[in-house]
Design a protein around this motif. Structure first.
Motif, PDB file in Angstrom:
ATOM      1  N   THR A  11       3.058   5.484  -2.519  1.00  0.00           N
ATOM      2  CA  THR A  11       2.489   4.218  -2.988  1.00  0.00           C
ATOM      3  C   THR A  11       1.846   3.526  -1.790  1.00  0.00           C
ATOM      4  O   THR A  11       2.159   3.828  -0.634  1.00  0.00           O
ATOM      5  CB  THR A  11       3.564   3.297  -3.596  1.00  0.00           C
ATOM      6  OG1 THR A  11       4.552   2.989  -2.595  1.00  0.00           O
ATOM      7  CG2 THR A  11       4.230   3.948  -4.792  1.00  0.00           C
ATOM      8  N   ILE A  12       0.961   2.618  -2.096  1.00  0.00           N
ATOM      9  CA  ILE A  12       0.312   1.846  -1.043  1.00  0.00           C
ATOM     10  C   ILE A  12       0.373   0.372  -1.405  1.00  0.00           C
ATOM     11  O   ILE A  12       0.502   0.004  -2.586  1.00  0.00           O
ATOM     12  CB  ILE A  12      -1.157   2.266  -0.824  1.00  0.00           C
ATOM     13  CG1 ILE A  12      -1.965   2.048  -2.104  1.00  0.00           C
ATOM     14  CG2 ILE A  12      -1.241   3.710  -0.368  1.00  0.00           C
ATOM     15  CD1 ILE A  12      -3.463   2.274  -1.938  1.00  0.00           C
ATOM     16  N   SER A  13       0.271  -0.457  -0.390  1.00  0.00           N
ATOM     17  CA  SER A  13       0.181  -1.912  -0.572  1.00  0.00           C
ATOM     18  C   SER A  13      -1.111  -2.389   0.063  1.00  0.00           C
ATOM     19  O   SER A  13      -1.583  -1.803   1.048  1.00  0.00           O
ATOM     20  CB  SER A  13       1.374  -2.618   0.068  1.00  0.00           C
ATOM     21  OG  SER A  13       2.585  -2.154  -0.493  1.00  0.00           O
ATOM     22  N   ALA A  14      -1.673  -3.456  -0.500  1.00  0.00           N
ATOM     23  CA  ALA A  14      -2.990  -3.885  -0.022  1.00  0.00           C
ATOM     24  C   ALA A  14      -3.130  -5.397  -0.044  1.00  0.00           C
ATOM     25  O   ALA A  14      -2.508  -6.094  -0.859  1.00  0.00           O
ATOM     26  CB  ALA A  14      -4.092  -3.250  -0.867  1.00  0.00           C
ATOM     27  N   GLU A  65      -0.216   7.825  -8.979  1.00  0.00           N
ATOM     28  CA  GLU A  65      -0.104   8.883  -9.974  1.00  0.00           C
ATOM     29  C   GLU A  65      -0.318  10.281  -9.408  1.00  0.00           C
ATOM     30  O   GLU A  65      -0.173  11.272 -10.128  1.00  0.00           O
ATOM     31  CB  GLU A  65      -1.126   8.627 -11.089  1.00  0.00           C
ATOM     32  CG  GLU A  65      -0.837   7.359 -11.894  1.00  0.00           C
ATOM     33  CD  GLU A  65      -1.964   6.999 -12.842  1.00  0.00           C
ATOM     34  OE1 GLU A  65      -2.967   7.763 -12.878  1.00  0.00           O
ATOM     35  OE2 GLU A  65      -1.857   5.964 -13.514  1.00  0.00           O
ATOM     36  N   LEU A  66      -0.661  10.367  -8.133  1.00  0.00           N
ATOM     37  CA  LEU A  66      -0.946  11.673  -7.529  1.00  0.00           C
ATOM     38  C   LEU A  66       0.260  12.226  -6.791  1.00  0.00           C
ATOM     39  O   LEU A  66       1.138  11.488  -6.335  1.00  0.00           O
ATOM     40  CB  LEU A  66      -2.112  11.543  -6.539  1.00  0.00           C
ATOM     41  CG  LEU A  66      -3.469  11.162  -7.122  1.00  0.00           C
ATOM     42  CD1 LEU A  66      -4.471  10.951  -5.990  1.00  0.00           C
ATOM     43  CD2 LEU A  66      -3.973  12.241  -8.068  1.00  0.00           C
ATOM     44  N   SER A  67       0.277  13.555  -6.672  1.00  0.00           N
ATOM     45  CA  SER A  67       1.242  14.239  -5.816  1.00  0.00           C
ATOM     46  C   SER A  67       0.481  14.717  -4.583  1.00  0.00           C
ATOM     47  O   SER A  67      -0.502  15.455  -4.704  1.00  0.00           O
ATOM     48  CB  SER A  67       1.879  15.423  -6.541  1.00  0.00           C
ATOM     49  OG  SER A  67       2.652  14.975  -7.641  1.00  0.00           O
ATOM     50  N   PHE A  89      -7.169   1.390  -7.468  1.00  0.00           N
ATOM     51  CA  PHE A  89      -6.940   2.364  -6.401  1.00  0.00           C
ATOM     52  C   PHE A  89      -5.447   2.583  -6.180  1.00  0.00           C
ATOM     53  O   PHE A  89      -4.985   3.725  -5.996  1.00  0.00           O
ATOM     54  CB  PHE A  89      -7.608   1.882  -5.117  1.00  0.00           C
ATOM     55  CG  PHE A  89      -7.450   2.809  -3.949  1.00  0.00           C
ATOM     56  CD1 PHE A  89      -7.859   4.133  -4.030  1.00  0.00           C
ATOM     57  CD2 PHE A  89      -6.910   2.345  -2.754  1.00  0.00           C
ATOM     58  CE1 PHE A  89      -7.715   4.991  -2.942  1.00  0.00           C
ATOM     59  CE2 PHE A  89      -6.765   3.199  -1.670  1.00  0.00           C
ATOM     60  CZ  PHE A  89      -7.169   4.524  -1.762  1.00  0.00           C
ATOM     61  N   ILE A  90      -4.671   1.513  -6.216  1.00  0.00           N
ATOM     62  CA  ILE A  90      -3.208   1.625  -6.078  1.00  0.00           C
ATOM     63  C   ILE A  90      -2.644   2.490  -7.192  1.00  0.00           C
ATOM     64  O   ILE A  90      -1.795   3.375  -6.963  1.00  0.00           O
ATOM     65  CB  ILE A  90      -2.567   0.225  -6.073  1.00  0.00           C
ATOM     66  CG1 ILE A  90      -2.909  -0.516  -4.766  1.00  0.00           C
ATOM     67  CG2 ILE A  90      -1.055   0.313  -6.260  1.00  0.00           C
ATOM     68  CD1 ILE A  90      -2.487  -1.965  -4.741  1.00  0.00           C
ATOM     69  N   ASP A  91      -3.091   2.263  -8.425  1.00  0.00           N
ATOM     70  CA  ASP A  91      -2.623   3.061  -9.556  1.00  0.00           C
ATOM     71  C   ASP A  91      -3.028   4.525  -9.397  1.00  0.00           C
ATOM     72  O   ASP A  91      -2.262   5.443  -9.723  1.00  0.00           O
ATOM     73  CB  ASP A  91      -3.197   2.504 -10.863  1.00  0.00           C
ATOM     74  CG  ASP A  91      -2.714   1.088 -11.154  1.00  0.00           C
ATOM     75  OD1 ASP A  91      -1.660   0.703 -10.597  1.00  0.00           O
ATOM     76  OD2 ASP A  91      -3.387   0.367 -11.912  1.00  0.00           O
ATOM     77  N   TYR A  92      -4.227   4.742  -8.899  1.00  0.00           N
ATOM     78  CA  TYR A  92      -4.752   6.098  -8.701  1.00  0.00           C
ATOM     79  C   TYR A  92      -3.892   6.873  -7.700  1.00  0.00           C
ATOM     80  O   TYR A  92      -3.512   8.034  -7.944  1.00  0.00           O
ATOM     81  CB  TYR A  92      -6.192   5.974  -8.202  1.00  0.00           C
ATOM     82  CG  TYR A  92      -6.831   7.229  -7.689  1.00  0.00           C
ATOM     83  CD1 TYR A  92      -7.169   8.281  -8.550  1.00  0.00           C
ATOM     84  CD2 TYR A  92      -7.149   7.366  -6.330  1.00  0.00           C
ATOM     85  CE1 TYR A  92      -7.783   9.429  -8.069  1.00  0.00           C
ATOM     86  CE2 TYR A  92      -7.759   8.499  -5.847  1.00  0.00           C
ATOM     87  CZ  TYR A  92      -8.081   9.537  -6.709  1.00  0.00           C
ATOM     88  OH  TYR A  92      -8.684  10.665  -6.235  1.00  0.00           O
ATOM     89  N   ARG A 124       6.147  -4.117  -2.383  1.00  0.00           N
ATOM     90  CA  ARG A 124       5.204  -3.015  -2.136  1.00  0.00           C
ATOM     91  C   ARG A 124       4.523  -2.567  -3.425  1.00  0.00           C
ATOM     92  O   ARG A 124       4.728  -3.131  -4.484  1.00  0.00           O
ATOM     93  CB  ARG A 124       5.916  -1.829  -1.470  1.00  0.00           C
ATOM     94  CG  ARG A 124       6.559  -2.170  -0.105  1.00  0.00           C
ATOM     95  CD  ARG A 124       7.088  -0.888   0.550  1.00  0.00           C
ATOM     96  NE  ARG A 124       7.625  -1.177   1.864  1.00  0.00           N
ATOM     97  CZ  ARG A 124       8.898  -1.520   2.092  1.00  0.00           C
ATOM     98  NH1 ARG A 124       9.742  -1.607   1.076  1.00  0.00           N
ATOM     99  NH2 ARG A 124       9.325  -1.781   3.316  1.00  0.00           N
ATOM    100  N   ASN A 125       3.656  -1.564  -3.258  1.00  0.00           N
ATOM    101  CA  ASN A 125       2.961  -0.968  -4.415  1.00  0.00           C
ATOM    102  C   ASN A 125       2.206  -2.017  -5.223  1.00  0.00           C
ATOM    103  O   ASN A 125       2.217  -2.007  -6.452  1.00  0.00           O
ATOM    104  CB  ASN A 125       3.952  -0.203  -5.290  1.00  0.00           C
ATOM    105  CG  ASN A 125       3.249   0.605  -6.382  1.00  0.00           C
ATOM    106  OD1 ASN A 125       2.147   1.086  -6.189  1.00  0.00           O
ATOM    107  ND2 ASN A 125       3.895   0.711  -7.535  1.00  0.00           N
ATOM    108  N   ARG A 126       1.527  -2.906  -4.503  1.00  0.00           N
ATOM    109  CA  ARG A 126       0.802  -3.994  -5.183  1.00  0.00           C
ATOM    110  C   ARG A 126      -0.289  -4.550  -4.275  1.00  0.00           C
ATOM    111  O   ARG A 126      -0.384  -4.186  -3.105  1.00  0.00           O
ATOM    112  CB  ARG A 126       1.763  -5.097  -5.608  1.00  0.00           C
ATOM    113  CG  ARG A 126       2.432  -5.831  -4.451  1.00  0.00           C
ATOM    114  CD  ARG A 126       3.597  -6.671  -4.961  1.00  0.00           C
ATOM    115  NE  ARG A 126       4.624  -5.784  -5.523  1.00  0.00           N
ATOM    116  CZ  ARG A 126       5.348  -6.106  -6.583  1.00  0.00           C
ATOM    117  NH1 ARG A 126       5.160  -7.265  -7.207  1.00  0.00           N
ATOM    118  NH2 ARG A 126       6.276  -5.277  -7.032  1.00  0.00           N
ATOM    119  N   VAL A 127      -1.105  -5.422  -4.816  1.00  0.00           N
ATOM    120  CA  VAL A 127      -2.177  -6.041  -4.079  1.00  0.00           C
ATOM    121  C   VAL A 127      -2.008  -7.558  -4.111  1.00  0.00           C
ATOM    122  O   VAL A 127      -1.564  -8.126  -5.104  1.00  0.00           O
ATOM    123  CB  VAL A 127      -3.573  -5.663  -4.668  1.00  0.00           C
ATOM    124  CG1 VAL A 127      -3.680  -6.020  -6.129  1.00  0.00           C
ATOM    125  CG2 VAL A 127      -4.698  -6.312  -3.861  1.00  0.00           C
TER     126      VAL A 127
END
Length: 362
Positions: A324-327, A310-312, A304-307, A358-361
């Motif tokens: 980016t998101i962190s989880a 990669e989006l705008s 989900f993080i990768d998804y 960030r940008n990781r789980v």
């Protein structure tokens, strides 16, 4: 969505029908008592016996239908069966009353009047209870009062002038019930829709449409109890949007709201329909994944993080940004047994993910 709403409305209508059926059975018991008090030894014994056989059959059938409904009411596959069994059962009841009130009408004018009042009163109450279903109401009304109207009309033809006013009054009451039931049915549907809307608002976040903390409090312990009963896992994913404050500062809070809406929609598309997605607070989101083990939840979260990366994401005025998101992840029973502890564990893991770049789980 419209079909789903119609199904929920249909289920609510059936629930009301069966609530009213309980009242209807109470009415039959009251009717039996009234008949016993008013008519015993005053009309032929076979007439009383026939009435009580009908009342007994209706009571037995009604209790049977209610018991079957309570056992299967949560099974959506039975909705149509519940509806038609109710319509058929109420129609048979109406037909019995209609026949008994016309074919076996007593000869004494006083007790004829009592019987007519009894049938008309029962029909009025029953039709009001059946107003959830316009079709069921018309069936009951026709089968119960039409034989009585025919009997009254035959009395008028035979020269019984006293029945002219009774016939007109009964016919007028029938027309009133038809109009009233139609109006009541429309009002009921509007009330059901309003009830569903209020429930939706109480359990959903107004901005994103996701579940809110209120619904989390409602459902969390139930999901944990189910996981314990089925001996299955329940995983928790808590994530937030990295550097969300910078988005608000650079583009304004309206753009921030657009980002939250878009992230919510992307989250819905990515996860299963059986998963529960909550707006946990601000830019934080919580996802509950039934039947997903801890390691599998980690893998899903990373995907989900990768998804998202990669989006705008569109914001406003043809502007797009990358996010980016962190989880953080926890799972029942590996990381804890209580809902509050599992959310706290996921929150601590999210904090670690933030501190580690960030940008990781975690």
């Amino acid at each position: 969505m419209e079909n789903a709403l119609q199904q929920v409305i249909f289920k609510e209508k059936i629930e009301i029908l069966y609530q009213n059926l309980t009242l209807g059975l109470s009415g039959i018991l009251l009717q039996a008592f009234v008949l016993l008090c008013l008519l015993f030894n005053r009309i032929p014994a076979n007439y009383l016996l026939a009435w009580y056989i009908i009342l007994t059959l209706n009571l037995i059938g009604g209790f049977f239908v209610i018991a079957w409904y309570k056992r299967t009411k949560n099974n959506l596959n039975f909705l149509q069966y519940h509806y038609y069994s109710y319509v058929v059962g109420s129609s048979i009841t109406a037909l019995m009353f209609g026949i008994m009130g016309s074919v076996l009408m007593p000869s004494d004018i006083f007790y004829q009047t009592l019987i007519m009042i009894n049938i008309i009163g029962i029909t009025g109450a029953a039709v009001q209870n059946l107003h959830v279903s316009y079709f069921a109401s018309l069936c009951y009304l026709t089968l119960s009062l039409l034989p009585l109207l025919v009997w009254q009309y035959l009395q008028v033809i035979r020269g019984e002038s006293a029945f002219i006013g009774i016939f007109i009054a009964t016919l007028t009451y029938c027309l009133y019930l038809i109009i009233d039931v139609r109006t009541g049915n429309n009002t009921l549907i509007n009330n059901i829709k309003l009830k569903l809307e209020n429930i939706h608002l109480s359990f959903h976040d107004a901005l994103t449409g996701l579940y809110n903390r209120h619904y989390l409090d409602e459902i969390l312990n139930k999901l944990l109890a189910q996981a314990k009963r089925d001996k299955r896992a329940l995983s928790f994913i808590l994530f937030d949007i990295d550097k969300f404050k910078e988005i608000n500062d650079s583009f304004g809070h309206e753009a921030g709201d657009v980002v939250l809406k878009n992230i919510s929609e992307l989250t819905r598309k990515f996860f299963r329909g059986t998963d529960y997605i909550f707006r946990y607070g601000g830019e934080e989101f919580l996802i509950l994944l039934p039947n997903v083990e801890y390691q599998e939840a980690i893998r899903i979260t990373q995907a989900f993080i990768d998804y998202i990366r990669e989006l705008s994401i569109p914001i406003a005025s043809n502007n797009v940004i990358s996010l980016t998101i962190s989880a953080g992840v926890s799972s029942y029973p590996d990381k804890g047994l209580l809902g509050s502890n599992l959310i706290k564990t996921a929150d601590q893991a999210l904090y670690e993910a933030k501190n580690n770049g960030r940008n990781r789980v975690r």
